[in-house]
Design a protein around this motif. Sequence first.
Motif, PDB file in Angstrom:
ATOM      1  N   UNK A  88      61.012  61.116  11.580  1.00 54.92           N
ATOM      2  CA  UNK A  88      60.062  60.105  12.244  1.00 54.92           C
ATOM      3  C   UNK A  88      59.306  59.539  11.129  1.00 54.92           C
ATOM      4  N   UNK A  89      59.162  59.926   9.690  1.00 55.46           N
ATOM      5  CA  UNK A  89      58.732  59.167   8.828  1.00 55.46           C
ATOM      6  C   UNK A  89      59.524  58.169   8.256  1.00 55.46           C
ATOM      7  N   UNK A  90      60.975  58.208   8.323  1.00 47.48           N
ATOM      8  CA  UNK A  90      61.837  57.206   8.092  1.00 47.48           C
ATOM      9  C   UNK A  90      62.429  56.520   9.244  1.00 47.48           C
ATOM     10  N   UNK A  91      61.588  56.599  10.227  1.00 49.82           N
ATOM     11  CA  UNK A  91      62.033  55.806  11.803  1.00 49.82           C
ATOM     12  C   UNK A  91      61.599  54.479  11.409  1.00 49.82           C
ATOM     13  N   UNK A  92      62.610  53.379  11.954  1.00 49.45           N
ATOM     14  CA  UNK A  92      62.609  52.009  11.493  1.00 49.45           C
ATOM     15  C   UNK A  92      61.299  51.496  12.400  1.00 49.45           C
ATOM     16  N   UNK A  97      57.276  52.065   6.237  1.00 45.54           N
ATOM     17  CA  UNK A  97      58.055  51.409   5.626  1.00 45.54           C
ATOM     18  C   UNK A  97      58.231  51.776   4.022  1.00 45.54           C
ATOM     19  N   UNK A  98      57.275  52.639   3.340  1.00 45.13           N
ATOM     20  CA  UNK A  98      57.281  52.894   2.108  1.00 45.13           C
ATOM     21  C   UNK A  98      58.138  54.005   1.733  1.00 45.13           C
ATOM     22  N   UNK A 101      61.576  52.263   1.696  1.00 44.90           N
ATOM     23  CA  UNK A 101      61.735  51.410   0.696  1.00 44.90           C
ATOM     24  C   UNK A 101      61.828  52.286  -0.721  1.00 44.90           C
ATOM     25  N   UNK A 102      61.601  53.525  -0.768  1.00 45.74           N
ATOM     26  CA  UNK A 102      61.577  54.364  -1.885  1.00 45.74           C
ATOM     27  C   UNK A 102      62.985  54.992  -2.104  1.00 45.74           C
ATOM     28  N   UNK A 103      63.345  55.697  -1.214  1.00 44.85           N
ATOM     29  CA  UNK A 103      64.790  56.330  -1.225  1.00 44.85           C
ATOM     30  C   UNK A 103      65.042  56.413   0.339  1.00 44.85           C
ATOM     31  N   UNK A 104      66.417  56.670   0.739  1.00 45.90           N
ATOM     32  CA  UNK A 104      66.885  56.959   1.807  1.00 45.90           C
ATOM     33  C   UNK A 104      66.956  58.304   2.436  1.00 45.90           C
ATOM     34  N   UNK A 105      66.744  58.397   3.580  1.00 47.04           N
ATOM     35  CA  UNK A 105      66.605  60.011   4.437  1.00 47.04           C
ATOM     36  C   UNK A 105      67.493  60.850   3.909  1.00 47.04           C
ATOM     37  N   UNK A 106      68.745  60.395   3.902  1.00 50.88           N
ATOM     38  CA  UNK A 106      69.896  61.253   3.166  1.00 50.88           C
ATOM     39  C   UNK A 106      69.755  61.665   1.924  1.00 50.88           C
ATOM     40  N   UNK A 402      66.660  47.850   1.745  1.00 43.77           N
ATOM     41  CA  UNK A 402      67.204  47.978   3.102  1.00 43.77           C
ATOM     42  C   UNK A 402      67.413  46.520   3.869  1.00 43.77           C
ATOM     43  N   UNK A 403      67.903  46.453   5.117  1.00 45.55           N
ATOM     44  CA  UNK A 403      68.035  45.189   5.695  1.00 45.55           C
ATOM     45  C   UNK A 403      66.599  45.024   6.314  1.00 45.55           C
TER      46      UNK A 403
END
Length: 521
Positions: A88-92, A97-98, A101-106, A402-403
């Motif tokens: 949920x923190x990385x949800x678009x 967004x931060x 912007x820092x790193x991917x969830x993977x 990211x796009x």
Amino acid sequence: MKRRTGKQASTCTKTCSRQRMGQSNGHQYPWVNQLKLERLVLVATNREGSRKHSARTWKPMNETDLRAYVGLLILAGMYRSWGEAAVSLWNAEFGRAIFRATMSLKDFYRYSKTLRFDDRESRHVGGRSSDKLAAIREVWDMWCERLPALYNPGPDVTVDERIVPFKGRCSFLQYMPMKPAKYGLKLWVACKAKTSYAWRMQAYTGRQDASATARERNLALRVVLDLTQGLEHRMVTCDNFFTSYELARVLRNNNITKLVSVHGRQVFSSRFALSELATLVSYVPKRGKTVLLLSIGHPRPKIDSQRKDRKPHLILDYNRTKGGVDNLDKVLAGYSCRRMTERWPVALFHNIIDVSAYNAYVIWRETHPEWMPGKRNRRRLFLEQLGKDLFTPLIMRREHAPRAEPVYALMSAVREACSDATAPQRSEKRKRCQLCPRTDTGATHNKAYRYNMTKETGRPAVVSTYTDLSAVRCKLELYLTLLSRRLLLFFRLIHNQQQSTQHAQLPTRTKATAESATYSP
């Protein structure tokens, strides 16, 4: 308990003086331990990553990645999202967004799964197999050595126990029903009574020998002496668990004042028992309840007669200094970076991050008292800036953005802010270009390049360069300006040639028309 005499006492005094000066274990500067601690975590994590993943899927973790990972944990704690899933923190749509912007969830999941603090295959070397804290022993000891080297706890110190919330599998898991988190890892803490700065910590791992049936004797005595090592002429406050006359005698020999509580008569009545070593008071705060306090720093019985409850000064001092560790639990629970984990070393590592961030805030607040006075959210703003400073280098290094438009805009804003901070300072007054004529006002650019199209060469002459815009954008603007000027000159040249051709052909057409008009067959 043996008293230190002769050479042992002098050695202990030198060691304690080095710790007070920030020279623990021969290190003159405290930041040396920080570099070693980071290197230790990186080596252990990369070793585990190379074991679990192939060379194609595992990218070695460096200092920038580790600091960005810790910065995201601090930021998640600042948002109070310790119970929120990382997805949920990385949800678009609903996330922040931060994080993207820092790193991917993977990458965040990969670092969380492979985070290690030692080499488990070498634990049997050097007798480490019997150490229950071997999985994080080196990191824990280096961090604990760093705490007293950065801060002076002052005259009032509180010693108490606290618990790190954890419900996974652990051989020394403790159950404390009176604590907010009933299950977890038990820690002994000595902190400043006023600011709750964690000055020294010690992990409780239970009995070292699992086959032993007898409990450790004088446990409270050993804990208090270990946590107050290096302190002199201080008042140490602790609860009834640490109460013993032997502890009062040892602390008196070490020039430390002890103030402890020990659990009917008339309400608000007090009785004192005095000796050459200590003072004992019995106070009745309400009907059916009696409170006993033992102190070696109050030789004379004093009662505050102006208060309605007529409390002795001994009890007032105890109430003023008893809540240091409890307040530490409270402030750490407010902005905790802990995440869901089944490994107790990771839970202890999250506690290290929480305590370190709070200690850094206490040091910053006392060294900069003019910073945001009267603001109640100062710690939140401090944690936000701390996390930003940790993950900004990774954002600057990241090649592929990211796009998503909000994430791209955030990365551009962070990069532009960092570029503005590192750009050279310009003069206060705007100056004209030295190569441009006085009548030409369109040849100067404020942010990227200042140039002039000279009449002799027809090329731009660069006067000064600023780095607050990207190099690609600056070059693109320069080339577009050059192209537009050349196209303008080209169109003007064609226009002039057409006009000259028309003027040259005009008499010829007039003569031919005249001859045709006078000719008659």
